[in-house]
Design a protein around this motif. Structure first.
Motif, mmCIF file in Angstrom:
data_model
loop_
_atom_site.group_PDB
_atom_site.id
_atom_site.type_symbol
_atom_site.label_atom_id
_atom_site.label_comp_id
_atom_site.label_asym_id
_atom_site.label_seq_id
_atom_site.Cartn_x
_atom_site.Cartn_y
_atom_site.Cartn_z
ATOM 1 N N LEU A 25 -0.797 -41.578 -6.558
ATOM 2 C CA LEU A 25 -0.195 -42.780 -7.144
ATOM 3 C C LEU A 25 -0.207 -43.953 -6.167
ATOM 4 O O LEU A 25 -0.483 -45.086 -6.559
ATOM 5 C CB LEU A 25 1.229 -42.493 -7.620
ATOM 6 N N ASN A 26 0.084 -43.696 -4.900
ATOM 7 C CA ASN A 26 0.054 -44.770 -3.894
ATOM 8 C C ASN A 26 -1.359 -45.299 -3.683
ATOM 9 O O ASN A 26 -1.545 -46.483 -3.406
ATOM 10 C CB ASN A 26 0.627 -44.298 -2.562
ATOM 11 N N ARG A 27 -2.327 -44.434 -3.801
ATOM 12 C CA ARG A 27 -3.707 -44.836 -3.542
ATOM 13 C C ARG A 27 -4.355 -45.530 -4.735
ATOM 14 O O ARG A 27 -5.099 -46.497 -4.559
ATOM 15 C CB ARG A 27 -4.514 -43.603 -3.166
ATOM 16 N N PHE A 28 -4.111 -45.051 -5.941
ATOM 17 C CA PHE A 28 -4.847 -45.544 -7.101
ATOM 18 C C PHE A 28 -4.027 -46.391 -8.079
ATOM 19 O O PHE A 28 -4.609 -47.148 -8.845
ATOM 20 C CB PHE A 28 -5.482 -44.377 -7.856
ATOM 21 N N LEU A 29 -2.722 -46.244 -8.062
ATOM 22 C CA LEU A 29 -1.894 -47.003 -9.012
ATOM 23 C C LEU A 29 -0.661 -47.589 -8.318
ATOM 24 O O LEU A 29 0.461 -47.456 -8.816
ATOM 25 C CB LEU A 29 -1.476 -46.096 -10.177
ATOM 26 N N PRO A 30 -0.833 -48.246 -7.176
ATOM 27 C CA PRO A 30 0.334 -48.699 -6.414
ATOM 28 C C PRO A 30 1.121 -49.817 -7.080
ATOM 29 O O PRO A 30 2.301 -49.978 -6.798
ATOM 30 C CB PRO A 30 -0.277 -49.179 -5.094
ATOM 31 N N ARG A 31 0.507 -50.558 -7.957
ATOM 32 C CA ARG A 31 1.182 -51.708 -8.572
ATOM 33 C C ARG A 31 1.697 -51.408 -9.977
ATOM 34 O O ARG A 31 2.104 -52.322 -10.685
ATOM 35 C CB ARG A 31 0.232 -52.900 -8.619
ATOM 36 N N HIS A 32 1.656 -50.164 -10.377
ATOM 37 C CA HIS A 32 2.105 -49.793 -11.716
ATOM 38 C C HIS A 32 3.425 -49.036 -11.649
ATOM 39 O O HIS A 32 3.619 -48.200 -10.772
ATOM 40 C CB HIS A 32 1.063 -48.916 -12.409
ATOM 41 N N GLN A 33 4.284 -49.331 -12.574
ATOM 42 C CA GLN A 33 5.531 -48.578 -12.702
ATOM 43 C C GLN A 33 5.291 -47.498 -13.755
ATOM 44 O O GLN A 33 5.110 -47.794 -14.932
ATOM 45 C CB GLN A 33 6.674 -49.483 -13.123
ATOM 46 N N ILE A 34 5.273 -46.262 -13.298
ATOM 47 C CA ILE A 34 4.918 -45.133 -14.152
ATOM 48 C C ILE A 34 6.002 -44.070 -14.038
ATOM 49 O O ILE A 34 6.500 -43.792 -12.948
ATOM 50 C CB ILE A 34 3.566 -44.530 -13.705
ATOM 51 N N ASP A 35 6.338 -43.457 -15.160
ATOM 52 C CA ASP A 35 7.242 -42.310 -15.176
ATOM 53 C C ASP A 35 6.417 -41.072 -15.489
ATOM 54 O O ASP A 35 5.735 -41.023 -16.520
ATOM 55 C CB ASP A 35 8.336 -42.475 -16.230
ATOM 56 N N VAL A 36 6.471 -40.089 -14.595
ATOM 57 C CA VAL A 36 5.683 -38.873 -14.762
ATOM 58 C C VAL A 36 6.597 -37.667 -14.637
ATOM 59 O O VAL A 36 7.357 -37.559 -13.670
ATOM 60 C CB VAL A 36 4.572 -38.756 -13.684
ATOM 61 N N GLU A 37 6.515 -36.781 -15.608
ATOM 62 C CA GLU A 37 7.180 -35.494 -15.497
ATOM 63 C C GLU A 37 6.098 -34.450 -15.316
ATOM 64 O O GLU A 37 5.141 -34.393 -16.099
ATOM 65 C CB GLU A 37 7.994 -35.166 -16.753
ATOM 66 N N ILE A 38 6.221 -33.645 -14.259
ATOM 67 C CA ILE A 38 5.253 -32.578 -14.010
ATOM 68 C C ILE A 38 5.982 -31.260 -14.235
ATOM 69 O O ILE A 38 6.911 -30.913 -13.506
ATOM 70 C CB ILE A 38 4.662 -32.657 -12.596
ATOM 71 N N LEU A 39 5.560 -30.566 -15.285
ATOM 72 C CA LEU A 39 6.196 -29.328 -15.710
ATOM 73 C C LEU A 39 5.272 -28.163 -15.408
ATOM 74 O O LEU A 39 4.101 -28.159 -15.816
ATOM 75 C CB LEU A 39 6.488 -29.391 -17.217
ATOM 76 N N HIS A 40 5.788 -27.186 -14.688
ATOM 77 C CA HIS A 40 5.035 -25.983 -14.347
ATOM 78 C C HIS A 40 5.526 -24.854 -15.244
ATOM 79 O O HIS A 40 6.724 -24.554 -15.261
ATOM 80 C CB HIS A 40 5.248 -25.629 -12.877
ATOM 81 N N ARG A 41 4.601 -24.270 -15.989
ATOM 82 C CA ARG A 41 4.955 -23.186 -16.901
ATOM 83 C C ARG A 41 3.724 -22.328 -17.154
ATOM 84 O O ARG A 41 2.617 -22.683 -16.747
ATOM 85 C CB ARG A 41 5.501 -23.729 -18.216
ATOM 86 N N SER A 42 3.905 -21.220 -17.832
ATOM 87 C CA SER A 42 2.774 -20.357 -18.139
ATOM 88 C C SER A 42 1.924 -20.992 -19.241
ATOM 89 O O SER A 42 2.413 -21.308 -20.319
ATOM 90 C CB SER A 42 3.257 -18.981 -18.601
ATOM 91 N N LEU A 43 0.662 -21.188 -18.929
ATOM 92 C CA LEU A 43 -0.290 -21.727 -19.909
ATOM 93 C C LEU A 43 -1.389 -20.705 -20.204
ATOM 94 O O LEU A 43 -2.440 -21.054 -20.736
ATOM 95 C CB LEU A 43 -0.919 -23.024 -19.380
ATOM 96 N N LYS A 44 -1.134 -19.453 -19.867
ATOM 97 C CA LYS A 44 -2.156 -18.424 -20.028
ATOM 98 C C LYS A 44 -2.558 -18.222 -21.485
ATOM 99 O O LYS A 44 -3.721 -17.997 -21.783
ATOM 100 C CB LYS A 44 -1.687 -17.112 -19.411
ATOM 101 N N ARG A 45 -1.612 -18.336 -22.393
ATOM 102 C CA ARG A 45 -1.943 -18.179 -23.817
ATOM 103 C C ARG A 45 -2.868 -19.286 -24.307
ATOM 104 O O ARG A 45 -3.698 -19.069 -25.177
ATOM 105 C CB ARG A 45 -0.676 -18.151 -24.669
ATOM 106 N N GLU A 46 -2.695 -20.484 -23.736
ATOM 107 C CA GLU A 46 -3.576 -21.601 -24.103
ATOM 108 C C GLU A 46 -4.916 -21.537 -23.376
ATOM 109 O O GLU A 46 -5.827 -22.281 -23.686
ATOM 110 C CB GLU A 46 -2.902 -22.944 -23.784
ATOM 111 N N ASN A 47 -4.997 -20.657 -22.360
ATOM 112 C CA ASN A 47 -6.206 -20.463 -21.578
ATOM 113 C C ASN A 47 -6.660 -21.761 -20.885
ATOM 114 O O ASN A 47 -7.839 -22.106 -20.893
ATOM 115 C CB ASN A 47 -7.332 -19.898 -22.450
ATOM 116 N N VAL A 48 -5.689 -22.484 -20.302
ATOM 117 C CA VAL A 48 -5.978 -23.721 -19.575
ATOM 118 C C VAL A 48 -5.173 -23.735 -18.280
ATOM 119 O O VAL A 48 -4.208 -22.991 -18.122
ATOM 120 C CB VAL A 48 -5.632 -24.988 -20.401
#
Length: 160
Positions: A25-48
């Motif tokens: 974010l600091n390198r590529f989008l430093p002038r943008h105000q962005i809200d990001v939620e990063i959720l870690h969960r099992s995605l094995k059923r989706e195979n991704v």
């Protein structure tokens, strides 16, 4: 302007997630105000390994995103996957990836007409994940780039 990032879930390194996300974010989008939620969960059923989508009501200029990542990945796969999904986030923010007439488009071309592997925004993200991974390692950890070996029919030549 400042971005706001939250992390949740299980089976991941919070320090690594925070470090990679902040670097990107600091390198590529430093002038943008962005809200990001990063959720870690099992995605094995989706195979991704991961997803990135906007959760903003304004789909034309989204600034709120949800990135979902598979838990328990090895470090290299984790970093590359996170960088891949952050590349999609950047595509949404700069407007190269957008919704037009109810369909997802990349540079005004409908991506729904392509199989997943051949969608132009996915091709760019796959290319970027490798490049960004090396740039991240060099910048954050001081890891040198291995010499590139070029193949010529009669001989191998190392890049100088």
């Amino acid at each position: 302007m400042q971005s706001y990032v939250t992390y949740s879930g299980y089976g991941y390194s919070k320090c690594l997630c925070e470090d990679v996300t902040t670097w990107f974010l600091n390198r590529f989008l430093p002038r943008h105000q962005i809200d990001v939620e990063i959720l870690h969960r099992s995605l094995k059923r989706e195979n991704v390994y991961g997803y990135c989508d906007y959760v903003d009501e304004d789909y034309r200029r989204p600034r709120e995103f949800l990135i979902e990542l598979q838990t328990h990945m090895d470090e290299e796969t984790y970093i590359k996957t996170l960088l891949h999904e952050l590349t999609h986030l950047r595509q949404w923010v700069v407007g190269s990836l957008r919704v037009r007439y109810g369909k997802m488009c990349y540079d005004k071309e409908c991506v729904e007409d392509y199989e997943y592997w051949y969608q132009p925004h996915e091709i760019e993200a796959r290319e970027q994940e490798e490049t960004l991974y090396l740039e991240y390692l060099i910048e954050k950890r001081g890891v040198p780039v291995p010499k590139v070996v070029q193949y010529f029919p009669n001989r191998l030549m190392e890049a100088v």
